[in-house]
Design a protein around this motif. Structure first.
Motif, mmCIF file in Angstrom:
data_model
loop_
_atom_site.group_PDB
_atom_site.id
_atom_site.type_symbol
_atom_site.label_atom_id
_atom_site.label_comp_id
_atom_site.label_asym_id
_atom_site.label_seq_id
_atom_site.Cartn_x
_atom_site.Cartn_y
_atom_site.Cartn_z
ATOM 1 N N CYS A 1 0.816 -1.217 0.000
ATOM 2 C CA CYS A 1 0.000 0.000 0.000
ATOM 3 C C CYS A 1 0.848 1.265 0.000
ATOM 4 N N ALA B 1 -6.019 -3.195 3.158
ATOM 5 C CA ALA B 1 -5.376 -2.306 2.188
ATOM 6 C C ALA B 1 -6.127 -0.974 2.092
ATOM 7 N N TYR B 2 -7.436 -1.023 2.125
ATOM 8 C CA TYR B 2 -8.253 0.194 2.055
ATOM 9 C C TYR B 2 -7.984 1.113 3.251
ATOM 10 N N THR C 1 -5.421 1.044 5.260
ATOM 11 C CA THR C 1 -4.028 1.482 5.287
ATOM 12 C C THR C 1 -3.820 2.699 4.400
ATOM 13 N N GLN C 2 -4.414 2.701 3.228
ATOM 14 C CA GLN C 2 -4.268 3.853 2.339
ATOM 15 C C GLN C 2 -5.033 5.074 2.832
#
Length: 303
Positions: free
Chosen positions: A201, A258-259, A261-262
């Motif tokens: 990420c 991942a979502y 984290t970004q």
């Protein structure tokens, strides 16, 4: 024109932005290309240029400042992310809180896995598990839905600590039904997945924050699939179906990891405020725990 003349004050500059800037009480000699006031000889300056005491024609030019600095009343919400120090401090705080949460959870899971009396007590008394579920649900809803408790120190950290204890106990209870080897195998795989997703990420240009609708649809599909799987397994246990559901759940929550984290990084389509460090740690923690639980169904069902 004297270069030592002071520039206009802040209030005079504000009046000039609203069209009420008073002309100076004295007149400068007309110069080619310089606008000196109504009724005076001269030529209007080009757009974006201003002539006055102590200013050169190139002092203010269009596009020299970013849009975040041209917003009304100074820096906008996106301007906060322009500071690398603010972003790094926010990310560091989130991951420190997350590390403390994961340490508590791993310790409780280890106790349930290694201490046989505790393991048997948890299995024989499932009512304690169901008693911890309302605590988990209430604290989770308060932290997610209520902005006041989530941002008010130290109540946000107290609620987060209670939530961590409740979810850690529930996760440890689930782990007590599986073999110790399966539990530690799931822990190891979860750790590798988290490291890989985090590094990916921070390096990739793929924007997961723009896929909110897709992630919500996958969550609904996972919920429906879980209900169907539970009904089927209640009549007849099918190992491959159990493992398939675990794999689907692990994939979905890996995408959620991942979502979220970004969202912390801040240079994507969506980002969370630097004040939401509790929400950021909470989101990552829930994703990691869910990945572990679904992987535990895979490792435990393969034996």
């Amino acid at each position: 024109m004297s270069k030592s003349d002071p520039p206009p004050s802040y209030e005079e500059s504000r009046q000039q932005q609203h069209g009420n800037y008073p002309y100076p009480p004295y007149r400068y000699p007309a110069q080619p290309g310089v606008y000196t006031g109504p009724g005076q000889p001269g030529i209007h300056p080009q757009a974006g240029l201003w002539q006055g005491p102590g200013y050169s024609p190139s002092f203010i030019t269009p596009g020299i400042f970013p849009s975040s600095l041209r917003d009304a009343e100074g820096i906008s919400s996106t301007g906060v992310w322009d500071s690398m120090s603010v972003r790094h401090a926010f990310i560091r705080k989130v991951y420190l809180i997350l590390a403390a949460q994961l340490f508590i959870t791993t310790s409780i899971i280890a106790v349930f896995a290694f201490v046989e009396p505790v393991r048997l007590f948890v299995i024989q008394n499932p009512a304690i598990y169901w008693a911890s579920f309302p605590v988990y649900l209430v604290t989770y809803l308060m932290l997610v839905c209520c902005e006041g408790p989530r941002r008010r120190h130290p109540w946000n950290l107290i609620l987060l600590f209670i939530f961590t204890l409740a979810l850690s106990y529930m996760t440890g209870t689930i782990s007590s039904y599986f073999d110790t080897k399966a539990v530690f195998l799931a822990l190891g795989i979860t750790a590798m997945v988290c490291v890989i997703v985090t590094v990916f990420c921070f390096q990739t240009k793929v924007d997961f924050t723009s896929c909110t609708g897709l992630l919500c649809a996958l969550c609904v599909v996972l919920l429906v699939t879980g209900i169907i799987t539970s009904i089927v397994l209640s009549f007849h246990y099918v190992p491959w179906l159990h493992m398939l559901y675990g794999a689907c759940g692990a994939i979905v929550f890996t995408l959620f990891l991942a979502y979220h984290t970004q969202l912390l990084i801040g240079n994507r389509a969506n980002a969370i405020s630097p004040e939401e460090y509790v929400f950021g740690a909470l989101s990552l923690y829930v994703d990691i725990v869910q990945i572990f639980i679904f992987l535990l169904h895979i490792t435990g069902g393969s034996e």
